[in-house]
Design an enzyme around this catalytic site. Structure first.
Site, PDB file in Angstrom:
ATOM      1  N   LYS A 116      10.593 -56.055  29.665  1.00 50.71           N
ATOM      2  CA  LYS A 116       9.331 -55.644  30.490  1.00 50.71           C
ATOM      3  C   LYS A 116       8.169 -56.322  30.397  1.00 50.71           C
ATOM      4  O   LYS A 116       7.101 -56.237  31.075  1.00 50.71           O
ATOM      5  CB  LYS A 116       9.366 -54.071  30.350  1.00 50.71           C
ATOM      6  CG  LYS A 116      10.429 -53.446  31.274  1.00 50.71           C
ATOM      7  CD  LYS A 116      10.193 -52.113  31.579  1.00 50.71           C
ATOM      8  CE  LYS A 116      11.256 -51.351  32.376  1.00 50.71           C
ATOM      9  NZ  LYS A 116      11.283 -50.019  32.652  1.00 50.71           N
ATOM     10  N   LYS A 198      21.666 -57.958  34.481  1.00 55.12           N
ATOM     11  CA  LYS A 198      22.062 -56.630  35.040  1.00 55.12           C
ATOM     12  C   LYS A 198      21.342 -56.543  36.491  1.00 55.12           C
ATOM     13  O   LYS A 198      20.272 -56.848  36.696  1.00 55.12           O
ATOM     14  CB  LYS A 198      21.923 -55.534  33.861  1.00 55.12           C
ATOM     15  CG  LYS A 198      20.355 -55.096  34.012  1.00 55.12           C
ATOM     16  CD  LYS A 198      20.174 -53.800  33.258  1.00 55.12           C
ATOM     17  CE  LYS A 198      18.902 -53.398  33.190  1.00 55.12           C
ATOM     18  NZ  LYS A 198      18.444 -51.964  33.142  1.00 55.12           N
ATOM     19  N   LYS A 201      16.920 -51.755  39.196  1.00 56.07           N
ATOM     20  CA  LYS A 201      16.073 -51.266  40.497  1.00 56.07           C
ATOM     21  C   LYS A 201      14.705 -51.969  40.746  1.00 56.07           C
ATOM     22  O   LYS A 201      14.187 -51.741  41.460  1.00 56.07           O
ATOM     23  CB  LYS A 201      16.141 -49.743  40.206  1.00 56.07           C
ATOM     24  CG  LYS A 201      15.597 -48.958  39.146  1.00 56.07           C
ATOM     25  CD  LYS A 201      15.537 -47.780  39.117  1.00 56.07           C
ATOM     26  CE  LYS A 201      16.237 -46.733  38.259  1.00 56.07           C
ATOM     27  NZ  LYS A 201      15.672 -46.655  36.990  1.00 56.07           N
TER      28      LYS A 201
HETATM   29  P1  TYM Z   1      17.317 -46.107  34.087  1.00 59.19           P
HETATM   30  O1  TYM Z   1      16.363 -45.294  34.824  1.00 59.19           O
HETATM   31  O2  TYM Z   1      16.961 -47.535  33.852  1.00 59.19           O
HETATM   32  O3  TYM Z   1      18.867 -46.232  34.367  1.00 59.19           O
HETATM   33  C1  TYM Z   1      19.527 -44.992  34.475  1.00 59.19           C
HETATM   34  C2  TYM Z   1      20.762 -45.150  34.031  1.00 59.19           C
HETATM   35  O4  TYM Z   1      21.664 -46.110  34.878  1.00 59.19           O
HETATM   36  C3  TYM Z   1      22.183 -47.129  33.877  1.00 59.19           C
HETATM   37  N1  TYM Z   1      22.092 -48.376  34.417  1.00 59.19           N
HETATM   38  C4  TYM Z   1      23.233 -49.040  34.651  1.00 59.19           C
HETATM   39  N2  TYM Z   1      24.302 -48.951  34.453  1.00 59.19           N
HETATM   40  C5  TYM Z   1      25.300 -50.001  34.726  1.00 59.19           C
HETATM   41  N3  TYM Z   1      24.885 -51.214  35.343  1.00 59.19           N
HETATM   42  C6  TYM Z   1      23.461 -51.327  35.561  1.00 59.19           C
HETATM   43  N4  TYM Z   1      23.179 -52.450  36.210  1.00 59.19           N
HETATM   44  C7  TYM Z   1      22.622 -50.256  35.257  1.00 59.19           C
HETATM   45  N5  TYM Z   1      21.418 -50.223  35.299  1.00 59.19           N
HETATM   46  C8  TYM Z   1      20.896 -48.929  34.878  1.00 59.19           C
HETATM   47  C9  TYM Z   1      21.467 -46.877  32.406  1.00 59.19           C
HETATM   48  O5  TYM Z   1      22.069 -47.365  31.455  1.00 59.19           O
HETATM   49  C10 TYM Z   1      21.049 -45.439  32.623  1.00 59.19           C
HETATM   50  O6  TYM Z   1      22.164 -44.847  31.956  1.00 59.19           O
HETATM   51  N6  TYM Z   1      15.213 -45.129  29.346  1.00 59.19           N
HETATM   52  C11 TYM Z   1      16.269 -44.674  30.614  1.00 59.19           C
HETATM   53  C12 TYM Z   1      15.993 -43.191  30.914  1.00 59.19           C
HETATM   54  C13 TYM Z   1      15.862 -42.336  29.994  1.00 59.19           C
HETATM   55  C14 TYM Z   1      17.244 -41.843  29.133  1.00 59.19           C
HETATM   56  C15 TYM Z   1      16.598 -40.768  28.474  1.00 59.19           C
HETATM   57  C16 TYM Z   1      18.380 -42.060  29.196  1.00 59.19           C
HETATM   58  C17 TYM Z   1      14.836 -41.857  29.497  1.00 59.19           C
HETATM   59  N7  TYM Z   1      15.148 -40.834  28.500  1.00 59.19           N
HETATM   60  C18 TYM Z   1      17.144 -39.940  27.445  1.00 59.19           C
HETATM   61  C19 TYM Z   1      19.368 -41.371  28.487  1.00 59.19           C
HETATM   62  C20 TYM Z   1      18.748 -40.398  27.453  1.00 59.19           C
HETATM   63  C21 TYM Z   1      16.322 -45.831  31.640  1.00 59.19           C
HETATM   64  O7  TYM Z   1      15.566 -46.472  31.831  1.00 59.19           O
HETATM   65  O8  TYM Z   1      17.022 -45.631  32.331  1.00 59.19           O
END
Ligand code: TYM
Length: 335
Positions: A116, A198, A201
């Site tokens: 990022k 990966k 979004k």
């Molecule tokens: P975020 O918002 O980027 O993604 C949400 C969830 O989707 C999963 N994910 C994927 N899984 C498979 N293939 C992909 N291409 C892919 N892109 C995203 C992510 O692994 C995630 O599980 N930091 C976290 C949000 C967060 C969080 C937390 C998660 C904040 N606090 C506490 C767990 C526990 C994030 O940015 O996820």
């Protein structure tokens, strides 16, 4: 009583960009599968989202859309607590404490920070750097046993464990040390345009990802133009990341194993294969979309869901925060 014995799950999703097929297959689909057997809390983590610049109007709209999509994907608010992170102030409070128990070197090693800060070179803010301490607070506040995430978040959950162990060894048992819970298939859905990256979004190229809110014909077009290879065989293998990704997507959306798909498509071309993948994806998303529209039109219901979620989350998390404050040596608040 039985409720008390259930293990606790916490996970979150950032309301930046749109919810992608990667988010759904890597995380949300699993959350739905776990809701009967665990005590689950899921948060739309709006505080994490502002580590990159957001348009306020869009952010507000997206937060509501994300919550409605979680409900539409099948999360039942009677079984799960669903809430906006900024509605529960204990997250920010514990994050500050954990910042003081997290090292610069640890945060500097985080892949997401490196990616990022390369992408937003003009806005490498302190929040982006300390993001994992807030994420650790999210998880540790609820004494979560399991954190269901996609493969990309594993490093953050491991850091959360390190912080918990460090705090516990300094002050005695305070936090449950959580385990990451990563699906076997679907943990890493790749970009359709660059299948070695990966699916994200926040990708600048909309052809790289499928949004759960894309038109169905747009989804079919995106899959049709997904980057593959010139080998022509529908199977996994060296240099076949694009096909491998589509096989993964097809397998998780249809329930058919990858081996069975490979056998079924032997001798058939990529065109036919992609058309079937698109069909499977659309059928998987169709019921979600129908329910999404209903939820978006029911503001009062949505409000009741996130109000109840935040109130209960605050009660649970306050217990952990009070314990932490006491261990640190803060004077107890006068009642
Ligand atoms: P975020 O918002 O980027 O993604 C949400 C969830 O989707 C999963 N994910 C994927 N899984 C498979 N293939 C992909 N291409 C892919 N892109 C995203 C992510 O692994 C995630 O599980 N930091 C976290 C949000 C967060 C969080 C937390 C998660 C904040 N606090 C506490 C767990 C526990 C994030 O940015 O996820």
């Amino acid at each position: 009583m039985e409720q008390l014995e259930k293990k606790i799950i916490f996970s979150g999703i950032q309301p930046s960009g749109c919810i992608t097929l990667g988010n759904y297959l890597g995380a949300i689909k699993n959350w739905v599968a776990l809701q009967d057997d665990y005590r689950c809390l899921y948060s739309v983590v709006d505080m994490h989202a502002i580590t990159v610049r957001q348009d306020p109007k869009q952010l507000r709209q997206r937060c509501l859309e994300f919550l409605c999509l979680l409900l539409a994907c099948g999360l039942d608010p009677d079984k799960n607590l669903l809430f906006f992170q900024s509605h529960v102030p204990t997250h920010a409070e514990l994050a500050w404490v954990l910042n003081c128990f997290t090292y610069m070197g640890e945060l500097g090693r985080m892949t997401q920070f490196k990616d990022k800060s390369a992408k937003h070179a003009d806005n490498i803010n302190v929040g982006l750097f300390t993001y994992p301490a807030l994420m650790a607070a999210d998880i540790l506040l609820y004494q979560a046993d399991l954190v269901p995430v996609g493969g990309d978040q594993k490093q953050h959950v491991e850091l959360t464990r390190d912080i918990a162990v460090r705090f516990n060894s300094l002050f005695g048992e305070t936090f449950k040390v959580p385990e990451p819970y990563i699906p076997k298939v679907g943990a890493r859905i790749m970009s359709l345009a660059e299948p070695t990256k990966k699916m994200s979004k926040s990708d600048d190229n909309p052809k790289a990802y499928i949004s759960l809110l894309d038109d169905f014909n747009v989804i079919a077009k995106k899959i049709k133009s997904a980057v593959t290879d010139s080998d022509g065989r529908v199977c996994r293998g060296e240099g076949k990341e694009g096909i491998d990704n589509l096989l993964n997507i097809y397998s998780v959306t249809s329930g058919e194993s990858i081996a069975s798909l490979e056998a079924r498509f032997e001798g058939r071309g990529y065109g036919e294969f992609k058309a079937e993948v698109a069909q499977a994806v659309v059928e998987c998303i169709r019921p979600i979309r129908r329910r999404f529209d209903d939820y978006m039109n029911d503001k009062a219901y949505i409000e009741s869901v996130y109000k109840k979620g935040a109130e209960t989350a605050l009660k649970i998390s306050q217990r952990t925060l009070d314990k932490v404050h006491k261990k640190l040596g803060y004077v107890a608040r006068a009642k």
